[in-house]
Design a protein around this motif. Structure first.
Motif, PDB file in Angstrom:
ATOM      1  N   ALA A 117       0.807  -1.218   0.000  1.00  0.00           N
ATOM      2  CA  ALA A 117       0.000   0.000   0.000  1.00  0.00           C
ATOM      3  C   ALA A 117       0.842   1.269   0.000  1.00  0.00           C
ATOM      4  O   ALA A 117       0.386   2.328  -0.464  1.00  0.00           O
ATOM      5  CB  ALA A 117      -0.945   0.001   1.200  1.00  0.00           C
ATOM      6  N   ILE A 118       2.073   1.172   0.516  1.00  0.00           N
ATOM      7  CA  ILE A 118       2.921   2.379   0.585  1.00  0.00           C
ATOM      8  C   ILE A 118       4.134   2.276  -0.336  1.00  0.00           C
ATOM      9  O   ILE A 118       4.965   3.190  -0.376  1.00  0.00           O
ATOM     10  CB  ILE A 118       3.377   2.655   2.036  1.00  0.00           C
ATOM     11  CG1 ILE A 118       4.019   1.411   2.673  1.00  0.00           C
ATOM     12  CG2 ILE A 118       2.196   3.114   2.875  1.00  0.00           C
ATOM     13  CD1 ILE A 118       5.478   1.261   2.461  1.00  0.00           C
ATOM     14  N   LEU A 125       9.485   3.008   7.057  1.00  0.00           N
ATOM     15  CA  LEU A 125       9.389   1.648   7.566  1.00  0.00           C
ATOM     16  C   LEU A 125      10.062   1.633   8.929  1.00  0.00           C
ATOM     17  O   LEU A 125      11.295   1.698   9.026  1.00  0.00           O
ATOM     18  CB  LEU A 125      10.050   0.662   6.605  1.00  0.00           C
ATOM     19  CG  LEU A 125       9.366   0.503   5.247  1.00  0.00           C
ATOM     20  CD1 LEU A 125      10.176  -0.426   4.353  1.00  0.00           C
ATOM     21  CD2 LEU A 125       7.944  -0.017   5.403  1.00  0.00           C
ATOM     22  N   LEU A 126       9.257   1.565   9.953  1.00  0.00           N
ATOM     23  CA  LEU A 126       9.748   1.660  11.327  1.00  0.00           C
ATOM     24  C   LEU A 126      10.221   0.288  11.786  1.00  0.00           C
ATOM     25  O   LEU A 126       9.407  -0.610  12.004  1.00  0.00           O
ATOM     26  CB  LEU A 126       8.625   2.182  12.225  1.00  0.00           C
ATOM     27  CG  LEU A 126       9.005   2.696  13.606  1.00  0.00           C
ATOM     28  CD1 LEU A 126       9.801   3.987  13.487  1.00  0.00           C
ATOM     29  CD2 LEU A 126       7.752   2.926  14.430  1.00  0.00           C
ATOM     30  N   ARG A 233       3.792   8.046   5.236  1.00  0.00           N
ATOM     31  CA  ARG A 233       3.037   7.144   6.102  1.00  0.00           C
ATOM     32  C   ARG A 233       4.031   6.296   6.895  1.00  0.00           C
ATOM     33  O   ARG A 233       5.075   5.908   6.386  1.00  0.00           O
ATOM     34  CB  ARG A 233       2.130   6.216   5.284  1.00  0.00           C
ATOM     35  CG  ARG A 233       1.121   6.913   4.391  1.00  0.00           C
ATOM     36  CD  ARG A 233       0.090   7.717   5.185  1.00  0.00           C
ATOM     37  NE  ARG A 233      -0.616   6.945   6.181  1.00  0.00           N
ATOM     38  CZ  ARG A 233      -1.674   6.161   5.930  1.00  0.00           C
ATOM     39  NH1 ARG A 233      -2.128   6.032   4.679  1.00  0.00           N
ATOM     40  NH2 ARG A 233      -2.286   5.518   6.908  1.00  0.00           N
ATOM     41  N   VAL A 234       3.673   5.978   8.133  1.00  0.00           N
ATOM     42  CA  VAL A 234       4.538   5.180   9.002  1.00  0.00           C
ATOM     43  C   VAL A 234       3.993   3.759   9.067  1.00  0.00           C
ATOM     44  O   VAL A 234       2.862   3.536   9.512  1.00  0.00           O
ATOM     45  CB  VAL A 234       4.628   5.792  10.414  1.00  0.00           C
ATOM     46  CG1 VAL A 234       5.437   4.885  11.336  1.00  0.00           C
ATOM     47  CG2 VAL A 234       5.254   7.179  10.344  1.00  0.00           C
ATOM     48  N   VAL A 235       4.801   2.806   8.612  1.00  0.00           N
ATOM     49  CA  VAL A 235       4.436   1.388   8.640  1.00  0.00           C
ATOM     50  C   VAL A 235       5.463   0.642   9.488  1.00  0.00           C
ATOM     51  O   VAL A 235       6.613   0.479   9.075  1.00  0.00           O
ATOM     52  CB  VAL A 235       4.389   0.788   7.223  1.00  0.00           C
ATOM     53  CG1 VAL A 235       4.170  -0.728   7.289  1.00  0.00           C
ATOM     54  CG2 VAL A 235       3.289   1.439   6.399  1.00  0.00           C
ATOM     55  N   TYR A 253       2.894  -4.096   9.791  1.00  0.00           N
ATOM     56  CA  TYR A 253       1.693  -3.682  10.504  1.00  0.00           C
ATOM     57  C   TYR A 253       1.004  -2.564   9.735  1.00  0.00           C
ATOM     58  O   TYR A 253       1.633  -1.887   8.908  1.00  0.00           O
ATOM     59  CB  TYR A 253       2.067  -3.229  11.920  1.00  0.00           C
ATOM     60  CG  TYR A 253       2.639  -4.342  12.760  1.00  0.00           C
ATOM     61  CD1 TYR A 253       1.841  -5.082  13.627  1.00  0.00           C
ATOM     62  CD2 TYR A 253       3.993  -4.687  12.663  1.00  0.00           C
ATOM     63  CE1 TYR A 253       2.366  -6.128  14.376  1.00  0.00           C
ATOM     64  CE2 TYR A 253       4.518  -5.732  13.408  1.00  0.00           C
ATOM     65  CZ  TYR A 253       3.708  -6.446  14.255  1.00  0.00           C
ATOM     66  OH  TYR A 253       4.224  -7.482  14.994  1.00  0.00           O
ATOM     67  N   PRO A 254      -0.283  -2.339   9.981  1.00  0.00           N
ATOM     68  CA  PRO A 254      -0.992  -1.285   9.244  1.00  0.00           C
ATOM     69  C   PRO A 254      -0.362   0.086   9.457  1.00  0.00           C
ATOM     70  O   PRO A 254       0.158   0.386  10.539  1.00  0.00           O
ATOM     71  CB  PRO A 254      -2.407  -1.340   9.831  1.00  0.00           C
ATOM     72  CG  PRO A 254      -2.546  -2.713  10.400  1.00  0.00           C
ATOM     73  CD  PRO A 254      -1.173  -3.090  10.892  1.00  0.00           C
ATOM     74  N   ALA A 255      -0.410   0.898   8.415  1.00  0.00           N
ATOM     75  CA  ALA A 255       0.091   2.272   8.532  1.00  0.00           C
ATOM     76  C   ALA A 255      -0.682   2.992   9.625  1.00  0.00           C
ATOM     77  O   ALA A 255      -1.906   2.831   9.756  1.00  0.00           O
ATOM     78  CB  ALA A 255      -0.071   3.007   7.196  1.00  0.00           C
ATOM     79  N   TRP A 256       0.020   3.774  10.426  1.00  0.00           N
ATOM     80  CA  TRP A 256      -0.612   4.478  11.528  1.00  0.00           C
ATOM     81  C   TRP A 256      -1.522   5.586  11.023  1.00  0.00           C
ATOM     82  O   TRP A 256      -1.125   6.404  10.180  1.00  0.00           O
ATOM     83  CB  TRP A 256       0.447   5.069  12.450  1.00  0.00           C
ATOM     84  CG  TRP A 256       1.109   4.030  13.299  1.00  0.00           C
ATOM     85  CD1 TRP A 256       0.722   2.732  13.482  1.00  0.00           C
ATOM     86  CD2 TRP A 256       2.298   4.200  14.093  1.00  0.00           C
ATOM     87  NE1 TRP A 256       1.577   2.076  14.345  1.00  0.00           N
ATOM     88  CE2 TRP A 256       2.556   2.949  14.731  1.00  0.00           C
ATOM     89  CE3 TRP A 256       3.155   5.275  14.323  1.00  0.00           C
ATOM     90  CZ2 TRP A 256       3.635   2.754  15.580  1.00  0.00           C
ATOM     91  CZ3 TRP A 256       4.235   5.079  15.173  1.00  0.00           C
ATOM     92  CH2 TRP A 256       4.472   3.844  15.802  1.00  0.00           C
ATOM     93  N   GLU A 257      -2.737   5.604  11.557  1.00  0.00           N
ATOM     94  CA  GLU A 257      -3.691   6.653  11.220  1.00  0.00           C
ATOM     95  C   GLU A 257      -3.474   7.859  12.143  1.00  0.00           C
ATOM     96  O   GLU A 257      -2.972   7.724  13.257  1.00  0.00           O
ATOM     97  CB  GLU A 257      -5.124   6.129  11.367  1.00  0.00           C
ATOM     98  CG  GLU A 257      -5.456   4.965  10.430  1.00  0.00           C
ATOM     99  CD  GLU A 257      -5.400   5.357   8.967  1.00  0.00           C
ATOM    100  OE1 GLU A 257      -5.601   6.559   8.658  1.00  0.00           O
ATOM    101  OE2 GLU A 257      -5.146   4.469   8.124  1.00  0.00           O
TER     102      GLU A 257
END
Length: 306
Positions: A117-118, A125-126, A233-235, A253-257
């Protein structure tokens, strides 16, 4: 003159030893994976009683983060950590010299849709300091052109070797800490994911004391600031080592909203909370040998022996 000659001979001898070590490391990658795992576990078992200073650091970190844990359980956890830590070092021979097919065959991926998605979009990518982080990094490098930051080694040959091996697939953009954030921000805006390790003590010049398992920890506030500057976006992603010859599991993990929120402290606390959750799942695989709490609030006593 004799002093200079002695220093030159010492440096030449050191480089020769390093090259011999690298040659042995290269030979290891030809072995079956189960044998490489066994070598790593065996090395960790041997190193545990010898590395007294790092063993103490691990015990101190566990006592701070898990005060209710018994000393016996902490010792067992540190012993297991030495094994998986040495495994991760030895298994880098696969990452550095084996084929892409062999590497990918060892990695099972969960949540790959969050990566897709990103992909090719501004993203971070954390990747916290779990022992399998380089494995996840190599999987990412096999699938996209990324960007990351590195620290120069004391030996120039090692620095060049690390750069060569980390950039062996596709077109990876690798920048030293001395080069600052500007080239990294440019790459992120161009759609290259930034492989970022957020959880080592680098002081509080560009950070703050953020609780980590309830202990004030010097933590960079870079994640929300970079996300704000680039629209990234942070994933989060974590790679765990499986026992025996089973390989690895890389989880996206899902990207942080609602991130960043505009509150750098709260957003950085969210980073630490995510790491805490993952540590509780695979505690032996978190990097306990780093002096995570070396920088202390003003007036607070040091936590590690000098």
């Amino acid at each position: 003159m004799n002093f200079l000659r002695t220093q030159t001979n010492y440096l030449e001898g050191t480089i020769l030893l390093i090259r011999i070590g690298v040659f042995i490391f290269w030979l290891i990658h030809f072995l079956p994976f189960r044998v490489i795992v066994a070598i790593g576990n065996g090395l960790g078992t041997l190193l545990y009683p010898l590395a007294g200073e790092r063993r103490k650091v691990g015990m101190i970190n566990l006592a701070l983060c898990f005060p209710d844990m018994s000393d016996a359980v902490r010792r067992k956890l540190v012993r297991e950590h030495f094994k998986v830590f040495c495994r991760s070092l030895i298994e880098r021979s696969i990452l550095w010299w084996s084929s892409a097919d062999r590497i990918l065959g060892l990695i099972r991926v969960e949540g790959v849709e969050h990566f897709e998605a990103i992909k090719d979009k501004p993203s971070i990518l954390l990747m916290p300091h779990f022992v399998g982080m380089d494995i996840g990094g190599q999987w990412v490098a096999l699938h996209t052109d990324g960007v990351s930051m590195y620290a120069n080694q004391k030996n120039r040959y090692l620095t060049e070797l690390l750069l060569k091996k980390r950039g062996r697939f596709r077109h990876q953009h690798l920048y030293s800490r001395q080069q600052g954030l500007r080239p990294i921000l440019k790459c992120i805006r161009a759609g290259r994911p930034f492989f970022y390790l957020p959880d080592q003590d680098q002081g509080v010049k560009d950070g703050a004391f953020i609780p980590f398992f309830g202990v004030p920890a010097a933590t960079m506030t870079s994640v929300p600031r970079i996300a704000q500057m680039t629209g990234a976006r942070v994933v989060p992603c974590v790679t765990r080592l499986l026992p025996g010859g089973e390989g690895y599991v890389l989880t996206f993990y899902p990207a942080w909203e609602n991130y960043p929120s505009g509150d750098d402290i709260a957003d950085t606390r969210r980073v630490n909370e995510f790491i805490e959750q993952r540590v509780q799942e695979i505690p032996e695989q978190y990097f306990w040998l780093h002096k995570r709490f070396k920088t202390r609030p003003e007036g607070a006593p040091p936590l590690y022996p000098k």
